[in-house]
Motif scaffolding. Sequence first.
Motif: not given
Length: 269
Positions: A6, A25, A52
């Motif tokens: 990601g 994230t 990610e």
Amino acid sequence: MKKIIGLLTAVGMMTAPVVNAGTVTVSGSTSVAHVMEVLAENYQQTAGKSVEVQSTGSSAGIRAAKDGTSMIGMSSRNVKENELNASTKEVVIARDGIAAAVNKANPVTNLTQEQISKIYRGEITNWSEVGGEARPIVVVTRENGSGTRGAFEEIMQLQRTVNGHKVTAIIPSAQVGNGNGMIKTIVANNPYAIGYISLGSVDDSLRALSVNGVEATDSNIAAGDYQIARPFIALINDDAPESAQTFLEYIMSNDGQHIVAEEGYIRVQ
């Protein structure tokens, strides 16, 4: 070759708010990102959750965690108090040594911390001054903003204060390499170069020096005998989504720490 999970563009993530609470994230240190990507890949395979990871540098990762533009920030240097919110928590997920590395043809195998510092300050300029050939030393450093450079400068006392601000004391003529890979390439191709890289990135293309007579090994770092070492830090706010908290718990689990060790870093539990 390891898969990058990601990986987002730096421009998109540095300003965009977190919009998908289901996707964890993570952004920050390029050094930490190496092991974080492997952790993310394994976590996605076992837990089926999306992660990610993006490399933006330690300073950017600290800001992203503080501002909430990333759920988790990554830093490979110590975090200053004024860089955090009261609700931001630091978690040391691994430890890493910084290796002072030379070309394999270089006969020098050991330097003191003082000698390395003097080389980077430009006070020692020839290998003959430290037991090597009568050749000028080619000094190689990381780019500004690198967590590895920040940690190296701090540990080796390579900072000075000008008008109340800390600035680098590394000689301006030093060659600059972006990332461990470029530093390795420069040193591996120049028998008179010296650089510094993450110990986990050392391979057969160059040689890590002993420092103060102590080899740069995982066991010596864990024992506190090898002094050029730094923490790998994850930063997370108290109000971060549960998905981010769960991923961090995985990193600190036995499975996560086993991956840390497999990737050449030192587990913390």
